[in-house]
Design a protein around this motif. Structure first.
Motif, PDB file in Angstrom:
ATOM      1  N   TYR A 260      -3.343  -2.283  -4.383  1.00 62.54           N
ATOM      2  CA  TYR A 260      -3.364  -0.852  -4.147  1.00 62.54           C
ATOM      3  C   TYR A 260      -3.412  -0.413  -2.801  1.00 62.54           C
ATOM      4  O   TYR A 260      -3.076   0.802  -2.260  1.00 62.54           O
ATOM      5  CB  TYR A 260      -4.925  -0.254  -4.951  1.00 62.54           C
ATOM      6  CG  TYR A 260      -4.525  -0.223  -6.323  1.00 62.54           C
ATOM      7  CD1 TYR A 260      -4.219   1.107  -6.732  1.00 62.54           C
ATOM      8  CD2 TYR A 260      -5.026  -1.123  -7.058  1.00 62.54           C
ATOM      9  CE1 TYR A 260      -4.318   1.068  -8.164  1.00 62.54           C
ATOM     10  CE2 TYR A 260      -5.008  -1.222  -8.492  1.00 62.54           C
ATOM     11  CZ  TYR A 260      -4.638   0.076  -9.087  1.00 62.54           C
ATOM     12  OH  TYR A 260      -4.525  -0.063 -10.268  1.00 62.54           O
ATOM     13  N   THR A 263       0.832  -1.018  -1.316  1.00 56.59           N
ATOM     14  CA  THR A 263       1.862  -0.798  -2.256  1.00 56.59           C
ATOM     15  C   THR A 263       2.475   0.479  -1.698  1.00 56.59           C
ATOM     16  O   THR A 263       2.029   1.450  -0.947  1.00 56.59           O
ATOM     17  CB  THR A 263       1.465  -0.421  -3.543  1.00 56.59           C
ATOM     18  OG1 THR A 263       1.123  -1.572  -4.342  1.00 56.59           O
ATOM     19  CG2 THR A 263       2.663  -0.005  -4.565  1.00 56.59           C
ATOM     20  N   TRP A 265       4.267   3.569  -2.545  1.00 58.10           N
ATOM     21  CA  TRP A 265       4.160   4.249  -3.677  1.00 58.10           C
ATOM     22  C   TRP A 265       5.516   5.285  -3.655  1.00 58.10           C
ATOM     23  O   TRP A 265       6.005   5.607  -2.410  1.00 58.10           O
ATOM     24  CB  TRP A 265       2.965   5.245  -3.853  1.00 58.10           C
ATOM     25  CG  TRP A 265       1.775   4.295  -3.778  1.00 58.10           C
ATOM     26  CD1 TRP A 265       1.023   4.135  -2.933  1.00 58.10           C
ATOM     27  CD2 TRP A 265       1.355   3.727  -4.932  1.00 58.10           C
ATOM     28  NE1 TRP A 265       0.154   3.167  -3.251  1.00 58.10           N
ATOM     29  CE2 TRP A 265       0.157   2.746  -4.416  1.00 58.10           C
ATOM     30  CE3 TRP A 265       1.703   3.546  -6.215  1.00 58.10           C
ATOM     31  CZ2 TRP A 265      -0.516   1.825  -5.296  1.00 58.10           C
ATOM     32  CZ3 TRP A 265       0.907   2.672  -7.115  1.00 58.10           C
ATOM     33  CH2 TRP A 265      -0.136   1.838  -6.481  1.00 58.10           C
ATOM     34  N   PRO A 266       5.898   6.064  -4.928  1.00 53.69           N
ATOM     35  CA  PRO A 266       5.617   5.473  -6.163  1.00 53.69           C
ATOM     36  C   PRO A 266       6.362   4.174  -6.491  1.00 53.69           C
ATOM     37  O   PRO A 266       7.348   3.784  -5.999  1.00 53.69           O
ATOM     38  CB  PRO A 266       6.509   6.683  -6.990  1.00 53.69           C
ATOM     39  CG  PRO A 266       7.493   7.193  -6.184  1.00 53.69           C
ATOM     40  CD  PRO A 266       7.328   6.794  -4.669  1.00 53.69           C
ATOM     41  N   GLN A 285       2.502   7.205  -9.577  1.00 57.35           N
ATOM     42  CA  GLN A 285       2.501   7.999  -8.339  1.00 57.35           C
ATOM     43  C   GLN A 285       1.139   7.329  -7.438  1.00 57.35           C
ATOM     44  O   GLN A 285       0.573   6.668  -8.027  1.00 57.35           O
ATOM     45  CB  GLN A 285       1.920   9.419  -8.725  1.00 57.35           C
ATOM     46  CG  GLN A 285       3.238  10.104  -9.727  1.00 57.35           C
ATOM     47  CD  GLN A 285       4.584  10.184  -9.018  1.00 57.35           C
ATOM     48  OE1 GLN A 285       4.704  10.438  -7.699  1.00 57.35           O
ATOM     49  NE2 GLN A 285       5.551   9.801  -9.712  1.00 57.35           N
ATOM     50  N   GLN A 286       0.954   7.720  -6.074  1.00 57.11           N
ATOM     51  CA  GLN A 286       0.065   7.396  -5.326  1.00 57.11           C
ATOM     52  C   GLN A 286      -1.141   7.507  -5.950  1.00 57.11           C
ATOM     53  O   GLN A 286      -1.784   8.686  -6.302  1.00 57.11           O
ATOM     54  CB  GLN A 286       0.372   7.903  -4.146  1.00 57.11           C
ATOM     55  CG  GLN A 286      -0.757   7.271  -3.085  1.00 57.11           C
ATOM     56  CD  GLN A 286      -0.416   7.507  -1.632  1.00 57.11           C
ATOM     57  OE1 GLN A 286       0.445   8.637  -1.253  1.00 57.11           O
ATOM     58  NE2 GLN A 286      -1.192   7.117  -0.668  1.00 57.11           N
TER      59      GLN A 286
END
Length: 345
Positions: A260, A263, A265-266, A285-286
């Motif tokens: 998390y 990453t 995103w998306p 999605q974020q």
């Protein structure tokens, strides 16, 4: 007068007799003697220019063109031709394995990443597994309680696959079924998925005969082999798995292994649904930070995830701290709220 005439007749008969003997001799010679042999042309001298000319194919299909001499590497690996020797066959297989992304084994999640090497959703997953036992209250989107869902996660060592995560989901609501999935811990590559209907969800013939029904999806490189047993009859079919894709039943494990903090995103990937024999695009999605209350009346700091699974919108609330338990999740049909959690060893 008479003697002279007789002498002329005898002379004429003698001449005719001699001519007949000559004709017969000529006829016998022509019929008994073999025909005269024709002298064969001497073989042509070696002509360098003739070697470059195309040779005639014995099968009569066409001309065979002589290829130019190849390098040693080309002689060892000929991807255009069928291998003629064992060594060429081995070389061809080695080359095919190197060049075909479907045949290459997936790299572990903690491999050294190369900048600008293309998008890979596995770059944003962590090789982490959490043995535990979770139990969820299952409700309709309107709030009606339908039953319970039990999820048991374990990690074991296998001889060929290495460390394997096994996830067993038991649906104690209609349609009742048991789902078992195995995946490699270091790659999250699916190995096998089994879906076993339970209770009245089985066919009438299976209920009467006491038969066990199951849908099994086995993953080997890019090939998916699906076997389905219904009423004692087993059918089999094969499908091709897209690169960098996962099994749909892995989704709960994937959201617990997301990186998390780093990453991009998306996050996008492909999920294969073995029941519907179809690929579904996943787009996460974020995430947003939130506090979610479980059925235990405990508050958890969570990541709120909104994702598109094909044409559907799913939502997950994942604990920010380890073991990243899933506190709540929902799909268009049902919502699931954590009731109890037991860590495993």
């Amino acid at each position: 007068m008479m003697p002279r005439l007789l002498h002329s007749l005898l002379a004429s008969c003698l001449v005719l007799f001699c001519l007949g003997l000559g004709a017969t001799a000529v006829h016998c010679q022509n019929s008994d003697d073999p025909p005269p042999r024709q002298e064969e042309d001497p073989p042509p001298a070696d002509d360098p220019a003739a070697k470059d000319e195309p040779q005639q194919d014995d099968s009569g299909i066409g001309q065979l063109e002589l290829e130019q001499p190849e390098s040693e590497e080309d002689l060892r690996i000929k991807p255009r031709l069928r291998p003629d020797t064992d060594e060429e066959e081995r070389a061809y297989k080695r080359q095919a394995t190197r060049n075909d992304p479907f045949l290459n084994p997936l790299l572990p999640l903690d491999y050294e990443r190369i900048e600008n090497s293309g998008y890979n959703p596995r770059d944003h997953l962590l090789p982490a597994g959490y043995p535990d036992l979770s139990r969820y209250i299952v409700q309709t989107r309107g709030g009606e309680v339908r039953g319970f869902l039990t999820v048991h996660t374990s990690i074991e060592e296998q001889a060929l696959a290495g460390r394997v995560i096994s996830v067993v989901q038991v649906q104690e609501y209609e349609p009742r079924q048991r789902t078992e999935i195995q995946m490699q811990l270091d790659t999250l590559r699916p190995l096998q998925t089994q879906i076993l209907p339970e209770g009245e969800n089985r066919s009438l013939q299976a209920l009467e005969l006491g038969l066990e029904e199951a849908l099994s999806a086995e993953y080997l490189f890019d090939r998916i082999t699906i076997r389905q047993n219904v009423g004692g009859i087993t059918g089999m079919e094969r499908a091709r798995m897209l690169p960098f894709s996962f099994d749909l039943n892995q989704l709960s494990t994937i959201v617990r292994c997301l990186d998390y903090e780093s990453t991009d995103w998306p996050l996008e990937a492909v999920l294969y649904d073995p029941q519907k024999r179809a690929n579904r695009v996943l787009s996460i999605q974020q995430p947003q930070r939130s506090t979610v209350k479980s059925a235990e009346l405990v508050d958890y700091g969570c990541w709120e995830l909104t994702m598109h699974v094909g044409d559907e919108i799913w939502q997950y609330s994942v604990e920010r701290l380890e073991p990243h338990r899933i506190v709540r999740f929902s799909n268009p049909q049902m919502s699931y709220t954590l009731q109890s959690y037991t860590p495993g060893s």
